[in-house]
Design a protein around this motif. Structure first.
Motif, short mmCIF file in Angstrom:
data_model
loop_
_atom_site.label_atom_id
_atom_site.label_comp_id
_atom_site.label_asym_id
_atom_site.label_seq_id
_atom_site.Cartn_x
_atom_site.Cartn_y
_atom_site.Cartn_z
N SER A 173 10.96 35.08 4.59
CA SER A 173 9.58 34.89 4.13
C SER A 173 9.09 36.20 3.50
O SER A 173 9.70 37.24 3.70
CB SER A 173 8.69 34.54 5.32
N PRO A 174 7.98 36.16 2.76
CA PRO A 174 7.49 37.38 2.09
C PRO A 174 7.17 38.51 3.07
O PRO A 174 7.12 39.66 2.67
CB PRO A 174 6.21 36.91 1.39
N TRP A 175 6.93 38.20 4.34
CA TRP A 175 6.58 39.25 5.30
C TRP A 175 7.75 39.59 6.21
O TRP A 175 7.61 40.35 7.15
CB TRP A 175 5.37 38.82 6.13
N GLY A 176 8.94 39.01 5.92
CA GLY A 176 10.09 39.25 6.79
C GLY A 176 10.17 38.15 7.83
O GLY A 176 9.16 37.60 8.24
N GLY A 177 11.38 37.83 8.23
CA GLY A 177 11.53 36.77 9.23
C GLY A 177 11.79 35.43 8.60
O GLY A 177 11.90 35.31 7.37
N ARG A 178 11.89 34.41 9.44
CA ARG A 178 12.33 33.10 9.00
C ARG A 178 11.26 32.40 8.16
O ARG A 178 10.08 32.57 8.38
CB ARG A 178 12.64 32.26 10.23
N ARG A 179 11.74 31.60 7.22
CA ARG A 179 10.86 30.78 6.39
C ARG A 179 10.27 29.62 7.17
O ARG A 179 10.94 29.04 8.00
CB ARG A 179 11.70 30.10 5.30
N SER A 180 9.07 29.27 6.81
CA SER A 180 8.51 28.02 7.30
C SER A 180 9.21 26.88 6.57
O SER A 180 9.54 27.00 5.40
CB SER A 180 7.02 28.01 6.98
N GLY A 181 9.44 25.78 7.26
CA GLY A 181 10.09 24.67 6.57
C GLY A 181 10.09 23.43 7.44
O GLY A 181 9.57 23.46 8.55
N PRO A 182 10.66 22.35 6.92
CA PRO A 182 10.64 21.10 7.67
C PRO A 182 11.45 21.22 8.96
O PRO A 182 12.39 21.99 9.04
CB PRO A 182 11.31 20.10 6.73
N SER A 183 11.08 20.42 9.94
CA SER A 183 11.79 20.40 11.21
C SER A 183 13.16 19.75 11.02
O SER A 183 13.35 18.95 10.09
CB SER A 183 11.00 19.60 12.22
N PRO A 184 14.10 20.04 11.93
CA PRO A 184 15.40 19.37 11.87
C PRO A 184 15.25 17.85 11.89
O PRO A 184 16.00 17.14 11.22
CB PRO A 184 16.12 19.86 13.13
#
Length: 379
Positions: A173-184
């Protein structure tokens, strides 16, 4: 927490305390009420129906039917998939219409509980699809960012579409860390929907993209398009000056505060959101606001002001916390802004939008350390 559950914490994020052991739990918010099968006239030529959605924090999405001599326009036709479609057809029937009567679909913004039925109505009824011209969904972003040979990538193949989204989510993500996205679960639903995914999960392709100030004729009168970025960058409201009706989508909701996304093409999404909210207060002679969740309400300006105040309070919380968190990450500030039950990528995205707003105001500075953005007061 997935994109299909975009409201999970989003509105919860801002809701009052759930109550401790000693105090009673808070009553459900009107946006959380389960969908009924009621068909109710809420303004001249406009009927409110409700479609069920299974998202924590929300129990229904309002699907408005706007009647004219050509048939009806449908606003926000629910989630993708057969189950939601069956409810939509049921509500049309209860209101005295058939799928073939739908000449236009208005999609207020790019979340699945709003655009779900749009392409199926386009295919089955030949309906126009109306959005703001900036309409984009996570699917589009994944495909746009995908550097594979686009000729080979069949975006209507469930496997390719899921793979593209998974690659996109793997980028930070733009701030570092995992992207937000759809659930499995959501990705699995796309995979398991087989060949039908092409039509059911297809991102709406607007046939009538609108720009701010453009007019469109629905329910026998002219509506003015208002681009209202904030909850999403592509959010569209429609205003009918003749009867004073405003279709507010998720931009202004009656009792919960919409999530504001920090993931937008703009450097200061919160400033855009404030501007969009102030525009609501500037509309003369509003007789009724028709939100995408919850009941129709009348004090649109007052409610918009209340949402602005809520975000001003969040900015003050960050200002206060920044002295104890001189090199705070987005996650650090998120833990101050939100209750633990809301922690996650959505809360991070909203926190990021607030930190960037303070940076644009010159109150915070940002530097990147080991891949994570860190914020410090400039004073």
């Amino acid at each position: 927490m997935g994109h299909d559950h975009h409201h999970t914490h989003d509105h919860e994020l801002a809701s009052p305390d759930a109550g401790t052991e000693s105090s009673p739990p808070r009553p459900p918010k009107q946006e959380q009420e389960h969908a009924t099968t009621d068909v109710t006239e809420v303004a001249p030529g406009i009927v409110r129906t409700q479609l069920p959605i299974s998202m924590p924090g929300l129990g229904h999405v309002n699907c408005y039917l706007l009647e004219d001599e050509r048939g009806i326009a449908v606003v926000d036709p629910g989630l993708p998939g057969d189950e939601s479609w069956d409810h939509l057809v049921d509500r049309l029937t209860r209101a005295g219409y058939a799928v073939d009567d739908v000449h236009t679909v208005v999609v207020t913004h790019s979340h699945p509980d709003h655009f779900g039925g749009a392409m199926r109505l386009h295919h089955e009824a030949g309906a126009d699809v109306v959005t703001h011209e900036s309409f984009r969904t996570l699917f589009d972003l994944a495909e746009a960012d995908d550097h594979e040979d686009s000729e080979r990538l069949d975006v209507n193949s469930p496997e390719d579409r899921v793979a593209a989204m998974e690659r996109w989510m793997a980028t930070p993500s733009p701030w570092g860390g995992r992207r937000s996205g759809p659930s499995p679960e959501f990705l699995e639903r796309i995979r398991s929907s087989g060949s039908s995914a092409g039509s059911f999960f297809a991102t709406p392709r607007p046939t009538k993209p609108l720009v701010d100030g453009q007019t469109i004729k629905l329910a026998r009168r002219e509506w003015v398009a208002m681009h209202t970025p904030g909850h999403t960058y592509d959010h569209l409201c429609l205003y009918d000056p003749e009867f004073g009706v405003v279709l507010t989508g998720d931009h202004v909701l009656p009792s919960i505060t919409p999530h504001i996304s920090g993931l937008t093409p703009n450097s200061d999404p919160l400033a855009l959101f404030f501007d969009s909210l102030r525009r609501m207060a500037d509309i003369a002679d509003v007789s009724v606001a028709l939100p995408a969740h919850g009941h129709p309400f009348t004090d649109l300006g007052g409610r918009a002001e209340h949402i602005i105040e809520h975000h001003e309070e969040r900015l003050d919380i960050i200002r206060d916390a920044s002295h104890d968190l001189p090199e705070g990450t987005v996650e650090d500030f998120m833990r101050v802004l939100f209750k633990e039950r809301s922690w996650g990528e959505m809360a991070e995205s909203e926190t990021y939008a607030h930190l960037e707003h303070l940076r644009e105001l010159g109150e915070m500075s940002r530097h990147v350390d080991a891949g994570f953005a860190r914020y410090a007061p400039t004073a």
